[in-house]
Design a protein around this motif. Structure first.
Motif, PDB file in Angstrom:
ATOM      1  N   PRO A 205     -28.675  41.226  14.167  1.00 48.24           N
ATOM      2  CA  PRO A 205     -27.902  40.996  15.395  1.00 48.24           C
ATOM      3  C   PRO A 205     -28.004  39.566  15.908  1.00 48.24           C
ATOM      4  O   PRO A 205     -27.027  39.019  16.433  1.00 48.24           O
ATOM      5  CB  PRO A 205     -28.525  41.991  16.390  1.00 48.24           C
ATOM      6  N   LEU A 206     -29.194  38.943  15.759  1.00 51.14           N
ATOM      7  CA  LEU A 206     -29.345  37.569  16.212  1.00 51.14           C
ATOM      8  C   LEU A 206     -28.522  36.624  15.345  1.00 51.14           C
ATOM      9  O   LEU A 206     -27.890  35.694  15.849  1.00 51.14           O
ATOM     10  CB  LEU A 206     -30.823  37.164  16.183  1.00 51.14           C
ATOM     11  N   TRP A 207     -28.503  36.852  14.025  1.00 49.69           N
ATOM     12  CA  TRP A 207     -27.664  36.053  13.140  1.00 49.69           C
ATOM     13  C   TRP A 207     -26.196  36.195  13.532  1.00 49.69           C
ATOM     14  O   TRP A 207     -25.451  35.216  13.573  1.00 49.69           O
ATOM     15  CB  TRP A 207     -27.844  36.499  11.695  1.00 49.69           C
ATOM     16  N   ILE A 208     -25.783  37.426  13.813  1.00 46.83           N
ATOM     17  CA  ILE A 208     -24.385  37.662  14.186  1.00 46.83           C
ATOM     18  C   ILE A 208     -24.048  36.923  15.482  1.00 46.83           C
ATOM     19  O   ILE A 208     -22.982  36.298  15.602  1.00 46.83           O
ATOM     20  CB  ILE A 208     -24.131  39.178  14.342  1.00 46.83           C
ATOM     21  N   ALA A 209     -24.960  36.977  16.461  1.00 52.57           N
ATOM     22  CA  ALA A 209     -24.725  36.299  17.738  1.00 52.57           C
ATOM     23  C   ALA A 209     -24.620  34.788  17.543  1.00 52.57           C
ATOM     24  O   ALA A 209     -23.736  34.133  18.118  1.00 52.57           O
ATOM     25  CB  ALA A 209     -25.843  36.645  18.719  1.00 52.57           C
ATOM     26  N   LEU A 210     -25.524  34.225  16.748  1.00 54.64           N
ATOM     27  CA  LEU A 210     -25.494  32.779  16.528  1.00 54.64           C
ATOM     28  C   LEU A 210     -24.264  32.366  15.722  1.00 54.64           C
ATOM     29  O   LEU A 210     -23.635  31.344  16.017  1.00 54.64           O
ATOM     30  CB  LEU A 210     -26.769  32.340  15.803  1.00 54.64           C
ATOM     31  N   GLY A 304     -17.326  39.112   8.552  1.00 58.65           N
ATOM     32  CA  GLY A 304     -16.347  38.136   9.031  1.00 58.65           C
ATOM     33  C   GLY A 304     -16.911  37.114   9.973  1.00 58.65           C
ATOM     34  O   GLY A 304     -16.152  36.372  10.615  1.00 58.65           O
ATOM     35  N   LEU A 305     -18.245  37.020  10.092  1.00 55.71           N
ATOM     36  CA  LEU A 305     -18.880  36.082  11.010  1.00 55.71           C
ATOM     37  C   LEU A 305     -19.591  34.950  10.284  1.00 55.71           C
ATOM     38  O   LEU A 305     -20.174  34.081  10.919  1.00 55.71           O
ATOM     39  CB  LEU A 305     -19.884  36.822  11.907  1.00 55.71           C
ATOM     40  N   GLY A 306     -19.558  34.968   8.967  1.00 50.53           N
ATOM     41  CA  GLY A 306     -20.235  33.927   8.205  1.00 50.53           C
ATOM     42  C   GLY A 306     -19.230  32.971   7.600  1.00 50.53           C
ATOM     43  O   GLY A 306     -18.405  32.385   8.299  1.00 50.53           O
ATOM     44  N   LEU A 307     -19.298  32.815   6.296  1.00 49.44           N
ATOM     45  CA  LEU A 307     -18.351  31.964   5.594  1.00 49.44           C
ATOM     46  C   LEU A 307     -16.967  32.610   5.612  1.00 49.44           C
ATOM     47  O   LEU A 307     -16.846  33.827   5.605  1.00 49.44           O
ATOM     48  CB  LEU A 307     -18.822  31.748   4.153  1.00 49.44           C
ATOM     49  N   ARG A 308     -15.966  31.765   5.644  1.00 47.43           N
ATOM     50  CA  ARG A 308     -14.592  32.261   5.776  1.00 47.43           C
ATOM     51  C   ARG A 308     -13.725  31.659   4.684  1.00 47.43           C
ATOM     52  O   ARG A 308     -14.018  30.575   4.177  1.00 47.43           O
ATOM     53  CB  ARG A 308     -14.022  31.869   7.145  1.00 47.43           C
ATOM     54  N   PRO A 309     -12.632  32.366   4.317  1.00 47.00           N
ATOM     55  CA  PRO A 309     -11.698  31.793   3.348  1.00 47.00           C
ATOM     56  C   PRO A 309     -11.182  30.444   3.868  1.00 47.00           C
ATOM     57  O   PRO A 309     -11.078  30.261   5.084  1.00 47.00           O
ATOM     58  CB  PRO A 309     -10.571  32.833   3.291  1.00 47.00           C
TER      59      PRO A 309
END
Length: 364
Positions: A205-210, A304-309
């Protein structure tokens, strides 16, 4: 009588760990694939072919008459459900050439080349069914993009996240853990309480928030490095505690005390006398940290919160699996999961082998 050095004893014991040796060979292979992704990819990673959407994997065959070849697939659409299916055309031979010319690319962005390990033979372009002359070893996704080619390019991103993350973890863990163990007292107490606070947060959850705080207008390269740093910020605490514990036990050893009495600086004592005493343990800790970095990137990109196309990574590829119906009818979309599981298990087996080999006298 020959006396073996410490490192030779470690290597000898490591080679007896079969799973660790096999895992090491696999990791060397997969990182080599990532390094030479351009010539190993059958097709460009973002090349679309709407005539072959959700095309199933094509089996590579060999015969004396045709050499390397595969059969063509013809797309069919159900007039009622509009679901796409494919008919295997055994009468359509698709020649596959080894080290043939294909789509031009730049190796590592520097060297212009056209040779690919496997590519559809140039002679097939003049065939009657030229639209069927394609080769997708692991099938295609919803946009007709080659899954194998995307997985090869995705390995470069996903695996490099682990390597860069290990570098950041190494710096933070070694420096902060060494200071904590060597100084002791209030500094040690402050650092350890800070580590406990960091570890109390649930990482995902902390990774997602950041990650959600990253500006959407950032380029793909900025997002890549930002995600790597975010993953590293939460992964160094385990190594720091290992280093701190070892420093606490070694700082009062005779050789450390003698070095201080001879006028050696604290920095020299710490980095030249204490840290080399447990280098093998540091290597083990870093090896076991790599899977966490890879899984962290995969999880964020999948959501969908990390690297993106247009960046291609294993996590980005798994976004196609959000549709359960697509996975049910097209299970080859889950191929990135196989690469992720195999790589993570290899790192874990490698860490186990290094842990066992770190103390070659154990059990004697």
């Amino acid at each position: 009588m020959e006396v073996m050095s410490q490192w030779r004893l470690i290597l000898r014991r490591f080679l007896r760990h079969r799973l660790a040796v096999i895992s090491t060979l696999f990791l060397i292979f997969i990182y080599s694939v990532a390094i030479f992704a351009e010539p190993l990819a059958v097709n460009p990673p973002n090349q679309r072919n709407l005539d072959h959407v959700y095309c199933p994997p094509q089996l590579l065959l060999i015969s004396t008459q045709h050499g390397l070849y595969t059969y063509g697939y013809e797309q069919q659409i159900d007039p009622v459900t509009f679901r796409k299916s494919y008919l295997l055309r055994e009468d359509v031979i698709v020649p596959v050439r080894l080290l043939g010319r294909g789509a031009p690319y730049k190796l590592w962005g520097l060297i212009p080349l056209e040779r690919h390990l496997l590519t559809v033979s140039a002679e097939s372009k003049d065939a009657d069914h030229h639209e069927l002359m394609t080769y997708y070893p692991l099938g295609t996704d919803e946009l007709g993009r080659c899954i194998l080619s995307r997985a090869v390019y995705g390995a470069r991103v996903s695996l490099s996240v682990g390597i860069i993350g290990i570098g950041c973890t190494f710096v933070f863990g070694i420096v902060i853990g060494s200071i904590s163990g060597y100084l002791g007292g209030r500094a040690d107490n402050l650092i350890q309480r800070s580590i406990e606070i960091i570890n109390s947060f649930p990482h995902l959850p902390l990774w997602i928030a950041l990650a959600a705080l990253l500006p959407p207008e950032w380029s793909a390269l900025k997002i890549y490095f930002a995600i790597t740093v975010l993953l590293s910020l939460l992964n160094w605490t385990g190594l720091a505690r290992v280093v701190r514990g070892k420093i606490l036990s070694l700082r009062e050893e005779d050789y450390a005390v003698a070095a201080r009495l001879l006028g050696a600086s604290h920095t020299r004592v710490l980095f030249l006398h204490l840290l080399p005493g447990f280098t093998s343990h540091i290597i083990v800790a870093l090896t076991l940290a790599a899977p966490a970095m890879i899984l962290g990137e995969t999880s964020l990109s999948f959501l969908g919160l990390g690297l993106r196309p247009p960046i291609v990574s294993w996590g980005v590829m798994l976004q196609d699996c959000l549709d359960v119906k697509a996975v049910r009818f097209y299970p080859w979309l889950l191929m990135p999961v196989v690469f992720i599981i195999t790589t993570v298990l290899s790192f874990n087996f490698l860490g186990d082998g290094l842990r066992d080999a770190a103390d070659p006298y154990e059990g004697r």
